[in-house]
Design an enzyme around this catalytic site. Structure first.
Site, PDB file in Angstrom:
ATOM      1  N   GLY A  38       0.902  26.304 102.743  1.00 51.19           N
ATOM      2  CA  GLY A  38      -0.204  26.698 101.807  1.00 51.19           C
ATOM      3  C   GLY A  38      -0.843  27.024 102.368  1.00 51.19           C
ATOM      4  O   GLY A  38      -1.947  27.370 101.782  1.00 51.19           O
ATOM      5  N   SER A  39      -1.199  27.355 103.693  1.00 53.54           N
ATOM      6  CA  SER A  39      -2.483  28.282 104.621  1.00 53.54           C
ATOM      7  C   SER A  39      -3.060  29.830 103.942  1.00 53.54           C
ATOM      8  O   SER A  39      -4.309  29.861 103.324  1.00 53.54           O
ATOM      9  CB  SER A  39      -2.097  27.977 105.906  1.00 53.54           C
ATOM     10  OG  SER A  39      -1.431  28.921 106.652  1.00 53.54           O
ATOM     11  N   LEU A  80      10.795  32.077  99.593  1.00 55.90           N
ATOM     12  CA  LEU A  80      11.942  32.358 101.148  1.00 55.90           C
ATOM     13  C   LEU A  80      12.784  32.718  99.640  1.00 55.90           C
ATOM     14  O   LEU A  80      14.022  33.796 100.132  1.00 55.90           O
ATOM     15  CB  LEU A  80      12.153  31.212 101.884  1.00 55.90           C
ATOM     16  CG  LEU A  80      11.337  30.330 102.793  1.00 55.90           C
ATOM     17  CD1 LEU A  80      11.793  29.958 103.631  1.00 55.90           C
ATOM     18  CD2 LEU A  80      10.968  32.116 103.807  1.00 55.90           C
ATOM     19  N   ASN A 123       3.691  40.303  98.674  1.00 59.34           N
ATOM     20  CA  ASN A 123       4.796  39.587  99.646  1.00 59.34           C
ATOM     21  C   ASN A 123       3.991  39.846 100.994  1.00 59.34           C
ATOM     22  O   ASN A 123       3.242  40.768 101.065  1.00 59.34           O
ATOM     23  CB  ASN A 123       5.922  39.579  99.823  1.00 59.34           C
ATOM     24  CG  ASN A 123       6.997  38.983 100.578  1.00 59.34           C
ATOM     25  OD1 ASN A 123       6.407  37.659 100.419  1.00 59.34           O
ATOM     26  ND2 ASN A 123       6.689  39.709 102.141  1.00 59.34           N
ATOM     27  N   HIS A 142       4.531  39.793 104.613  1.00 54.87           N
ATOM     28  CA  HIS A 142       5.072  39.230 105.621  1.00 54.87           C
ATOM     29  C   HIS A 142       4.548  39.262 107.045  1.00 54.87           C
ATOM     30  O   HIS A 142       3.563  40.182 107.097  1.00 54.87           O
ATOM     31  CB  HIS A 142       6.249  40.467 105.615  1.00 54.87           C
ATOM     32  CG  HIS A 142       7.727  40.813 106.778  1.00 54.87           C
ATOM     33  ND1 HIS A 142       7.755  38.949 106.213  1.00 54.87           N
ATOM     34  CD2 HIS A 142       7.947  40.916 108.531  1.00 54.87           C
ATOM     35  CE1 HIS A 142       9.256  39.198 107.838  1.00 54.87           C
ATOM     36  NE2 HIS A 142       8.954  40.289 108.440  1.00 54.87           N
TER      37      HIS A 142
HETATM   38  C1  GRF Z   1       3.630  33.091 106.162  1.00 53.10           C
HETATM   39  O1  GRF Z   1       3.245  32.999 107.823  1.00 53.10           O
HETATM   40  C2  GRF Z   1       3.267  34.212 105.510  1.00 53.10           C
HETATM   41  O2  GRF Z   1       3.527  35.454 106.259  1.00 53.10           O
HETATM   42  C3  GRF Z   1       5.112  34.237 105.110  1.00 53.10           C
HETATM   43  O3  GRF Z   1       5.324  33.177 104.902  1.00 53.10           O
HETATM   44  C4  GRF Z   1       4.408  31.963 105.848  1.00 53.10           C
HETATM   45  C5  GRF Z   1       3.403  31.629 104.915  1.00 53.10           C
HETATM   46  O4  GRF Z   1       3.111  30.197 105.407  1.00 53.10           O
HETATM   47  N1  GRF Z   1       5.744  34.887 104.410  1.00 53.10           N
HETATM   48  P1  GRF Z   1       1.486  29.012 104.600  1.00 53.10           P
HETATM   49  O5  GRF Z   1       2.507  28.291 103.283  1.00 53.10           O
HETATM   50  O6  GRF Z   1       1.392  29.945 103.895  1.00 53.10           O
HETATM   51  O7  GRF Z   1       0.796  28.664 105.266  1.00 53.10           O
END
Ligand code: GRF
Length: 210
Positions: A11-12, A94, A111, A113
């Protein structure tokens, strides 16, 4: 602008979106124009760290799917329409987005990536798999890509990208943290551009107007 964020783990990026907005520290203050209000945090998981972040900021969370304790996608679409959701942000989600949601929110699902698409994308390219592939390729730059979501992984029109020099990186983990820092800057800034209605799709391209 009201948004929904789809997560699966840490969730960062959700935290970065929340921190990019002025948090109403008094009940009832009027939100500034173009304020980005998160009306839902959704996941295929029943619990995840991102849900803990959402609950800290009193944002409703939804586990979506056919499992016990989950909301069905058609019910979630109803909630989104009722709450006037204008943008859906996938940040670590995902699973594939089902056709009914894609159709209902055509052109309103984005999205992020953790690489420079169209390289290092597609099925199975998520998390450390991406950074390992980038590291092993000996690429000198990596970065983050924000794109529209369509019916296949990582193939929608690219909205924004930001790159970072990884020529000195000694491991995939180092690339991951360099790219994550870029993500936390890029995603909130692109969401704010949507809130300001500054994203345009012209012919085959996506541009940001000033
Ligand atoms: C991120 O690296 C994003 O690019 C990918 O999944 C990760 C999610 O990280 N799609 P977080 O849960 O937001 O920390």
């Amino acid at each position: 602008m009201k948004i929904a964020v789809f997560v699966s783990g840490r969730g960062s990026n959700l935290q970065a979106i929340i921190e990019s907005q002025p948090f109403p520290d008094k009940v009832g203050i009027s939100f500034p124009e173009n304020f980005v209000e998160i009306k839902a945090v959704c996941s295929d998981k029943l619990e995840c760290k991102a849900f803990e972040i959402a609950k800290k900021f009193f944002i409703p969370t939804f586990s979506v799917g056919n499992k016990l304790g989950c909301i069905r996608y058609d019910e979630l679409v109803e909630y989104f329409v009722k709450n006037q959701i204008e943008l859906i942000v996938l940040a670590g989600f995902l699973k594939m987005i089902p056709a009914n949601l894609l159709k209902k929110f055509e052109g309103k699902i984005i999205n992020i990536h953790p690489a420079l698409l169209p390289s290092f994308g597609g099925q199975g390219m998520y998390g450390m798999n991406v950074h390992k592939a980038v590291f092993d390729s000996s690429a000198k730059v990596s970065g983050a890509t924000i794109h529209f979501v369509d019916e296949t992984y990582d193939t929608g029109k690219i909205i924004a990208q930001k790159c970072v020099d990884i020529s000195t990186a000694k491991s995939p983990e180092e690339i991951a943290s360099m790219v994550l820092e870029i993500e936390h800057q890029l995603l909130p800034s692109v969401i704010n551009k949507f809130a300001e209605d500054k994203i345009r799709r012209i012919d085959n391209r996506v541009i940001m107007v000033n």
